[in-house]
Design a protein around this motif. Structure first.
Motif, short mmCIF file in Angstrom:
data_model
loop_
_atom_site.label_atom_id
_atom_site.label_comp_id
_atom_site.label_asym_id
_atom_site.label_seq_id
_atom_site.Cartn_x
_atom_site.Cartn_y
_atom_site.Cartn_z
N VAL A 20 5.53 6.13 -0.83
CA VAL A 20 5.61 4.69 -0.65
C VAL A 20 4.80 4.25 0.55
N LYS A 21 4.88 5.03 1.63
CA LYS A 21 4.12 4.68 2.82
C LYS A 21 2.62 4.68 2.54
N GLY A 22 2.18 5.53 1.62
CA GLY A 22 0.76 5.60 1.32
C GLY A 22 0.27 4.50 0.40
N LEU A 23 1.17 3.81 -0.28
CA LEU A 23 0.76 2.82 -1.26
C LEU A 23 -0.02 1.69 -0.61
N GLY A 24 0.44 1.26 0.58
CA GLY A 24 -0.23 0.14 1.23
C GLY A 24 -1.67 0.44 1.52
N ALA A 25 -1.91 1.60 2.15
CA ALA A 25 -3.27 1.96 2.51
C ALA A 25 -4.13 2.10 1.26
N ALA A 26 -3.56 2.68 0.19
CA ALA A 26 -4.34 2.90 -1.02
C ALA A 26 -4.62 1.58 -1.74
N GLY A 27 -3.72 0.60 -1.61
CA GLY A 27 -3.85 -0.62 -2.39
C GLY A 27 -4.56 -1.76 -1.69
N LEU A 28 -4.94 -1.59 -0.44
CA LEU A 28 -5.52 -2.70 0.29
C LEU A 28 -6.86 -3.14 -0.28
N ALA A 29 -7.74 -2.16 -0.56
CA ALA A 29 -9.10 -2.50 -0.94
C ALA A 29 -9.11 -3.29 -2.26
N GLY A 30 -8.31 -2.85 -3.24
CA GLY A 30 -8.35 -3.49 -4.53
C GLY A 30 -7.27 -4.53 -4.73
N GLY A 31 -6.28 -4.56 -3.84
CA GLY A 31 -5.15 -5.46 -4.06
C GLY A 31 -5.07 -6.57 -3.04
N LEU A 32 -4.52 -6.26 -1.88
CA LEU A 32 -4.27 -7.30 -0.90
C LEU A 32 -5.54 -7.83 -0.28
N GLY A 33 -6.56 -6.99 -0.13
CA GLY A 33 -7.81 -7.46 0.44
C GLY A 33 -7.75 -7.82 1.90
N GLN A 50 -5.72 6.13 7.83
CA GLN A 50 -5.16 6.18 6.48
C GLN A 50 -3.88 7.00 6.46
N ALA A 51 -2.89 6.50 5.72
CA ALA A 51 -1.65 7.22 5.50
C ALA A 51 -1.92 8.44 4.62
N PRO A 52 -0.96 9.36 4.52
CA PRO A 52 -1.22 10.60 3.75
C PRO A 52 -1.76 10.37 2.35
N ASN A 53 -1.20 9.41 1.62
CA ASN A 53 -1.69 9.18 0.25
C ASN A 53 -3.02 8.45 0.21
N GLY A 54 -3.47 7.95 1.35
CA GLY A 54 -4.81 7.37 1.41
C GLY A 54 -5.89 8.43 1.28
N ASN A 55 -5.54 9.66 1.70
CA ASN A 55 -6.41 10.83 1.54
C ASN A 55 -7.82 10.57 2.06
N ARG A 98 8.38 17.95 13.08
CA ARG A 98 8.43 18.31 11.66
C ARG A 98 9.10 17.25 10.79
N THR A 99 8.94 15.99 11.18
CA THR A 99 9.50 14.92 10.35
C THR A 99 8.45 14.28 9.43
N GLY A 100 7.17 14.57 9.67
CA GLY A 100 6.13 13.98 8.84
C GLY A 100 4.78 14.57 9.17
N PHE A 101 3.74 14.03 8.53
CA PHE A 101 2.42 14.59 8.73
C PHE A 101 1.35 13.56 8.42
N ALA A 102 0.17 13.79 8.99
CA ALA A 102 -1.06 13.12 8.57
C ALA A 102 -1.84 14.11 7.73
N ARG A 103 -2.67 13.58 6.83
CA ARG A 103 -3.36 14.48 5.91
C ARG A 103 -4.66 13.85 5.43
N GLY A 104 -5.69 14.70 5.34
CA GLY A 104 -6.97 14.30 4.78
C GLY A 104 -7.57 15.47 4.04
N THR A 105 -8.80 15.32 3.58
CA THR A 105 -9.42 16.35 2.75
C THR A 105 -10.90 16.51 3.11
#
Length: 641
Positions: A11-24, A253-258, A338-345
């Motif tokens: 859920v935390k990643g949804l915002g970052a992933a949806g900004l470009a195409g959604g909220l703008g 970017q949040a984890p799901n922003g990848n 150990r409560t969370g993480f950042a992540r990229g690829t």
């Protein structure tokens, strides 16, 4: 390839992933410094920056961030060593603001600390920074006003060297780690002041108690619980703020922003890791790839190959990786608690992802972590400390201290204590080396790191751990001090809690060796010992038990070489940053190891470094955990003729 996330992380990643195409509203920038023409990478000698408020959505809910040029993080600034740079910073906020150039050598009036370096940038005003760039490497910049750093006022800084670098690479990426919260940081601080463990949901339970009884026995379990209770602390207190409110970001970017950095197989990639978070330590690894550390805090180090490293708040590490066979690799940065993480690829093309590791088990603090290792907690009668020598130890202002007066019943007669000083330069008549051991009230210092009220017996472990640590008089009977380390050691070879014996090769400070010898070469003429202190329940932090508002400046003479010794009397890690001057970390024998701008001090440890006072003016000296600095772990250093 598969990835896995918990529902909340998703859920935390949804915002970052949806900004470009959604909220703008806002799109995280792409960071690939090897391509200076990309958006949000500013190069040259003339820069225009503005600080204003921008709506942002990281977690699925829109919040107002404070951003530089409208991006999170701010734009990459790329300078060249030897250039004169001009930076015009415009304030579009309703409050005062500032920019501090972290780790950069410059005139004090360009350092960007309101109240010390300059008056700050008022609303509607523009301040112009001008200075010559005297160094190279990876750095960063951030606000030094109120809590603006937590709301987004930070960005990467890369300085190209004028001479050829001692290593080669094909691509160059910034990897900036940070922590974001939807909460107003003032509300977070207010919660911590009322209940310091508010964000810690991993307290020990009755089930843990019975587990410990089964594995350790009844007596050992009761003794352990008693010690922690007397210290008014918990072995689960690894971080003040957790993923309960934080979302951990990689390049905004949040984890799901990848966030993804592209490579071709066989290329050598330089990753410039920057911890620009407000409160979070990260443990970083790239499963399937070795990392060769080539620079620390912007300065070259002898290459060292590791699987993992811990990066304290405000530190930077440059590493080289060589992805040869795989098509995608996860850059995994888990929080120390150990409560969370950042992540990229790292991937051969956009859209690929590798498996994301599970969080490591959450560790517990031990008495070793509190600087009390090897102690037989019995009675401490008649201890002979006569061989303890604190050669040239001073309080922070440089005047001698009298009568170390360590512990009742202990022979301290021959402790030299030569040149022991207090913070403001006045003599200390009684440093009171062991406050809390002689009639100290529990409310005053909470048990001298768990020693008060305990049956201390014969102390059979004293031989292994060395002499007992003395403490300044200002800690004695102080309601802002709840702990004192009894036997702190440098622990430079310790990777840190949660990283020991994990099956991976983990970087330690002992691995860091500058590629150059001591740039000054002189022996320090005096030593200033400073204790990192705090009270967990009150969430009050300080040096020597004295908060900034009540402290006198540390005075240095222009051109002198001094040794700073930091003793961590708390159970928290503290990244300590001195503005305007380098900090030359020493090994256990006092030999130069590595040049840094931020020195991490583990709980119950004692570390020393040399400083050349080669920059006139007023400078900040503080813990870089934002809420620790804000509540008092801050000093002014004055370099005077």
């Amino acid at each position: 390839m598969q990835t896995h996330f918990g529902r909340r992380t998703f859920v935390k990643g949804l915002g970052a992933a949806g900004l470009a195409g959604g909220l703008g509203l806002w799109r995280p920038p792409v960071w690939a410094i090897s391509s200076p023409g990309q958006p949000h990478v500013l190069t040259g000698t003339q820069f225009d920056l503005d600080i204003g408020q921008t709506p942002i959505n990281i977690t699925g809910q829109t919040r107002t961030a404070t951003l530089i040029n409208g991006t999170l993080p701010g734009p990459v600034l790329r300078w060249r060593e030897g250039d004169d740079v001009t930076l015009r910073v415009a304030n579009k906020l309703q409050a005062q603001t500032s920019i501090h150039w972290h780790g950069i050598l410059l005139p004090s009036n360009m350092d960007g600390v309101p109240g010390l370096s300059f008056n700050g940038i008022d609303p509607g005003e523009t301040f112009t920074y001008r200075f010559r760039v005297k160094q190279h490497g990876t750095y960063w910049y951030h606000s030094h006003s109120a809590l603006q750093e937590q709301t987004g006022v930070y960005g990467p800084l890369v300085i190209d060297a004028k001479d050829p670098e001692p290593f080669k690479y094909d691509r160059d990426y910034v990897v900036m780690l940070s922590d974001w919260t939807d909460e107003d940081p003032r509300r977070i601080l207010a919660k911590l002041k009322k209940q310091s463990n508010y964000y810690n949901f991993h307290q020990r339970t009755i089930a843990d108690f019975f587990h410990d009884v089964r594995t350790q026995g009844w007596s050992a379990t009761i003794a352990d619980r008693k010690m922690w209770a007397e210290m008014r602390m918990s072995p689960t207190d690894l971080a003040d703020v957790s993923a309960y409110t934080y979302t951990y970001l990689m390049n905004g970017q949040a984890p799901n922003g990848n966030w993804t950095g592209i490579f071709r197989p066989g290329e050598r990639i330089r990753l410039r890791f920057i911890n620009g978070s407000a409160m979070t330590y990260f443990d970083v690894r790239i499963p399937g790839l070795k990392m060769t550390v080539v620079a620390a805090d912007g300065q070259y180090v002898n290459p060292v190959s590791v699987d993992e490293f811990r990066i304290a708040v405000a530190e930077t590490y440059d590493v080289i990786v060589e992805p040869a066979n795989g098509s995608a690799y996860t850059i995994f940065a888990q929080s120390m608690d150990r409560t969370g993480f950042a992540r990229g690829t790292l991937a051969v093309r956009e859209g690929l992802a590798a498996e994301v590791p599970s969080l490591d088990p959450r560790p517990l603090l031990t008495m070793d972590d509190m600087g009390m290792g090897g102690m037989d907690h019995s009675a401490m009668p008649g201890m002979d400390m006569s061989s303890t020598s604190d050669d040239a130890i001073q309080t922070m202002d440089g005047t001698p201290a009298k009568d170390p007066n360590a512990m009742p019943g202990m022979d301290m007669s021959s402790m030299s204590g030569e040149n022991l000083q207090t913070m403001d330069g006045t003599s200390s008549t009684d440093p009171g080396a062991m406050p809390g051991m002689d009639g100290m009230s529990g409310s005053a210092t909470g048990a001298a790191a768990g020693m008060s009220g305990m049956d201390h017996g014969a102390m059979s472990g004293m031989g292994a751990m060395g002499a007992m640590q003395s403490h300044p008089a200002t800690e004695s009977g102080n309601p802002l001090v709840d702990a004192q380390a009894m036997s702190p050691t440098p622990r430079l070879s310790d990777p840190g809690i949660g990283l020991r014996n994990n099956g991976r090769r983990v970087l330690t400070y002992a691995d860091l060796k500058s590629t150059f010898s001591d740039p000054d070469g002189r022996e320090p003429t005096r030593t200033i010992e400073l204790h990192l202190t705090g009270h967990m329940e009150k969430f009050a932090w300080s040096f020597d038990g004295v908060k900034f508002a009540d402290a006198k400046p540390i005075r240095l003479k222009y051109g002198e070489r001094v040794r700073l010794v930091l003793v961590n009397d708390t159970m928290m890690t503290h990244p300590i940053h001195l503005h305007g001057m380098w900090s030359d970390l020493e090994d256990e024998e006092g030999k130069f190891m590595v040049r840094k701008h931020t020195i991490d001090i583990a709980p119950g440890s004692k570390r020393s470094y040399r400083v050349t006072a080669d920059a006139l003016g007023r400078w900040a000296y503080h813990c870089h955990l934002l809420f620790h600095m804000e509540t008092g772990m801050f000093r002014e250093v004055r370099v005077e003729e």
